[in-house]
Scaffold this active site. Structure first.
Site, PDB file in Angstrom:
ATOM      1  N   ARG A  97       0.853  -1.022   0.076  1.00 22.33           N
ATOM      2  CA  ARG A  97       0.073   0.114  -0.042  1.00 22.33           C
ATOM      3  C   ARG A  97       0.790   1.421  -0.049  1.00 22.33           C
ATOM      4  O   ARG A  97       0.487   2.241  -0.586  1.00 22.33           O
ATOM      5  CB  ARG A  97      -0.945   0.034   1.372  1.00 22.33           C
ATOM      6  CG  ARG A  97      -1.736   1.138   1.056  1.00 22.33           C
ATOM      7  CD  ARG A  97      -3.040   1.213   2.152  1.00 22.33           C
ATOM      8  NE  ARG A  97      -3.164   0.173   3.060  1.00 22.33           N
ATOM      9  CZ  ARG A  97      -2.758   0.177   4.502  1.00 22.33           C
ATOM     10  NH1 ARG A  97      -1.661   1.338   4.697  1.00 22.33           N
ATOM     11  NH2 ARG A  97      -2.661  -0.802   5.368  1.00 22.33           N
ATOM     12  N   TYR A 112     -16.549  18.377 -14.071  1.00 23.89           N
ATOM     13  CA  TYR A 112     -17.256  17.164 -13.845  1.00 23.89           C
ATOM     14  C   TYR A 112     -18.175  16.935 -12.822  1.00 23.89           C
ATOM     15  O   TYR A 112     -17.847  17.209 -11.902  1.00 23.89           O
ATOM     16  CB  TYR A 112     -15.894  16.188 -14.113  1.00 23.89           C
ATOM     17  CG  TYR A 112     -16.282  14.663 -13.532  1.00 23.89           C
ATOM     18  CD1 TYR A 112     -17.028  13.989 -14.444  1.00 23.89           C
ATOM     19  CD2 TYR A 112     -15.926  13.941 -12.587  1.00 23.89           C
ATOM     20  CE1 TYR A 112     -17.539  12.840 -14.459  1.00 23.89           C
ATOM     21  CE2 TYR A 112     -16.445  12.794 -12.247  1.00 23.89           C
ATOM     22  CZ  TYR A 112     -16.960  12.142 -13.235  1.00 23.89           C
ATOM     23  OH  TYR A 112     -17.453  10.689 -13.102  1.00 23.89           O
ATOM     24  N   ASP A 123      -7.474  20.626 -13.059  1.00 25.82           N
ATOM     25  CA  ASP A 123      -7.789  19.238 -13.667  1.00 25.82           C
ATOM     26  C   ASP A 123      -7.374  19.519 -15.041  1.00 25.82           C
ATOM     27  O   ASP A 123      -7.881  19.968 -15.924  1.00 25.82           O
ATOM     28  CB  ASP A 123      -9.457  18.984 -13.437  1.00 25.82           C
ATOM     29  CG  ASP A 123      -9.566  17.630 -13.990  1.00 25.82           C
ATOM     30  OD1 ASP A 123      -8.965  17.203 -14.823  1.00 25.82           O
ATOM     31  OD2 ASP A 123     -10.740  17.194 -13.517  1.00 25.82           O
ATOM     32  N   LYS A 164      -8.218   8.508 -18.612  1.00 19.87           N
ATOM     33  CA  LYS A 164      -8.769   8.939 -20.051  1.00 19.87           C
ATOM     34  C   LYS A 164      -7.577   9.381 -20.904  1.00 19.87           C
ATOM     35  O   LYS A 164      -7.012   8.039 -21.383  1.00 19.87           O
ATOM     36  CB  LYS A 164      -9.296  10.341 -19.698  1.00 19.87           C
ATOM     37  CG  LYS A 164     -10.256  10.672 -18.659  1.00 19.87           C
ATOM     38  CD  LYS A 164     -11.594   9.718 -18.997  1.00 19.87           C
ATOM     39  CE  LYS A 164     -12.560   9.876 -18.155  1.00 19.87           C
ATOM     40  NZ  LYS A 164     -12.583   9.810 -16.713  1.00 19.87           N
TER      41      LYS A 164
HETATM   42  N1  PLP Z   1     -12.212  14.874 -13.989  1.00 17.72           N
HETATM   43  C1  PLP Z   1     -12.513  15.083 -15.055  1.00 17.72           C
HETATM   44  C2  PLP Z   1     -12.570  16.022 -16.233  1.00 17.72           C
HETATM   45  C3  PLP Z   1     -13.204  13.826 -15.672  1.00 17.72           C
HETATM   46  O1  PLP Z   1     -14.072  13.720 -16.888  1.00 17.72           O
HETATM   47  C4  PLP Z   1     -13.476  12.677 -14.828  1.00 17.72           C
HETATM   48  C5  PLP Z   1     -14.068  11.512 -15.125  1.00 17.72           C
HETATM   49  O2  PLP Z   1     -14.976  11.566 -16.136  1.00 17.72           O
HETATM   50  C6  PLP Z   1     -12.688  12.694 -13.579  1.00 17.72           C
HETATM   51  C7  PLP Z   1     -12.340  13.894 -13.306  1.00 17.72           C
HETATM   52  C8  PLP Z   1     -13.049  11.612 -12.446  1.00 17.72           C
HETATM   53  O3  PLP Z   1     -12.281  10.705 -12.928  1.00 17.72           O
HETATM   54  P1  PLP Z   1     -12.352   9.120 -12.582  1.00 17.72           P
HETATM   55  O4  PLP Z   1     -13.465   8.515 -13.426  1.00 17.72           O
HETATM   56  O5  PLP Z   1     -11.060   8.513 -13.074  1.00 17.72           O
HETATM   57  O6  PLP Z   1     -12.548   8.925 -11.201  1.00 17.72           O
END
Ligand code: PLP
Length: 375
Positions: free
Chosen positions: A46, A98, A170, A195
């Site tokens: 971990r 998101y 982000d 992604k």
């Molecule tokens: N940030 C963005 C811009 C996203 O599009 C997403 C998921 O679609 C996330 C964060 C969250 O990521 P995860 O699905 O890997 O938890």
């Protein structure tokens, strides 16, 4: 070293014992100790794993950072960053973000005493005039999800730092290939590595990246103490994706530009949101701070909810699915899918907005598929 050389080599030197050119997938939960408390690499999985360490090293390098901490999902990374706050603190969040980030802030951290202020972060005057005492973090997506709005990272960092707050970007949509926020003044970069970094829709992961040694030590402690760690195989898959990030992004954005231009001329499309179009309200900022416009395109479809639903259900090459950033093209309705949790809030998405993650297939096939789905 330049970007692609770092993507392929940093943290990924051939294995010293065997010469294997790929980083091994270290499937181990624990490590033999030479004597009590004397360890070679780590004491428990971990806390550390060599495959994870390699992924963290290459991601830090691409973001021009010293430290990166990997998580089991993008949301786990977001959760870890928000845990640095204390009850009574406030977060300023993009009015376009998101849905899961908004859900976490309001449903998990809200009851814990963290207030969230929703502001259009592409409007710097609005950020300044709506500033509250107690705001400790500005959380921006740029390009944002799903409107692809662009926030001026350097200007946002200026406002945040003047008030003693930190700026988190982000960077999931842009990736470090197109934008390196830390070099523009941001304090932390967050990724859903699920992604574009992974790029093949086969693993879920997240990452926080920073040059702040104290913050990095805290995040590393949270990673260990809370335990939202990615498994070694997922780390390997995301790292393998990163090796081809540059060539994939070049193709993603070349295809996305063609899709955006075609849809902008289409009679069934009311508006196209793509930062590479001169009609995009933040096109100039995108030109200044990005090295390309990315592979995401959003459109407002004529005929309201029914028109949008008919469109997303008729494509054959574009798969109707959530997520983005994989080699295959995806299409979705944010209001009913990825952003359903924003319903009734300031972040609510109109029902005729369709989001496309333009893949790396042949552009002609993508254009033809969209034309037939709109016919
Ligand atoms: N940030 C963005 C811009 C996203 O599009 C997403 C998921 O679609 C996330 C964060 C969250 O990521 P995860 O699905 O890997 O938890």
């Amino acid at each position: 070293m330049n970007f692609s050389t770092r993507a392929i080599h940093v943290g990924q030197e051939p294995d010293q014992e065997t010469g294997a050119v790929n980083v091994p997938v270290y499937l181990t939960s624990t490590y033999a100790q030479e004597s009590v408390g004397v360890v070679k690499f780590a004491d428990y999985g971990r806390g550390d794993n060599p495959t994870r360490a390699a992924l963290e090293a290459v991601t830090a390098s691409l973001e021009e950072a010293q430290f990166a901490v990997a998580y089991s999902s993008g949301l786990a990374a977001t959760d870890s960053m928000l845990r640095t706050l204390s009850p009574g603190d406030r977060v300023t969040l993009s009015s376009d973000a998101y849905g899961g980030t908004y859900r976490m802030l309001t449903k998990i951290f809200g009851p814990w005493g963290i207030e969230t202020d929703v502001v259009d972060l592409s409007d710097i005057d609005a950020v300044e005039s709506s500033w509250h005492d107690g705001t400790k973090l500005v959380w921006a997506e740029t390009p944002s999800n799903p409107w692809l709005r662009i926030a001026d990272i350097a200007a946002l960092a200026g406002v945040a730092h003047r008030h003693g707050a930190q700026l988190v970007i982000d960077n999931t949509f842009a990736t470090p290939y197109l934008q390196t926020p830390l070099t523009l003044g941001a304090d932390v970069v967050m990724h859903s590595t699920t992604k574009y970094l992974g790029g093949h829709s086969d693993a879920i992961g997240g990452m926080l990246v920073t040059n702040d040694a104290q913050l990095a030590a805290r995040l590393k402690f949270f990673q260990y103490a809370v335990g939202a760690i990615p498994g070694p195989l997922d780390c390997y898959l995301i790292m393998r994706g990163i090796r081809t990030l540059a060539v994939r992004m070049d193709r993603h954005q070349a295809n996305a530009a063609q899709v955006a231009h075609m849809l902008a001329q289409h009679e069934k499309i009311e508006r196209v949101w793509y930062p590479g179009l001169e009609t995009h309200p933040n096109h100039k900022v995108a030109l200044d701070q990005m090295r390309g416009f990315g592979g995401m395109v959003s459109v407002e479809v004529a005929g309201g909810a029914a028109g949008a639903k008919a469109f997303v259900e008729k494509t054959k090459v574009f798969t109707l699915a959530e997520s983005l950033g994989g080699v295959e093209s995806l299409i979705e309705l944010p209001a009913q899918m990825t952003h359903m949790s924003t319903s009734g809030s300031l972040l609510e998405i109109p029902e005729n907005l369709v989001r496309l993650s333009v893949g790396i297939e042949d552009a002609d096939d993508l254009l033809e598929d969209l034309r037939q789905a709109l016919s």
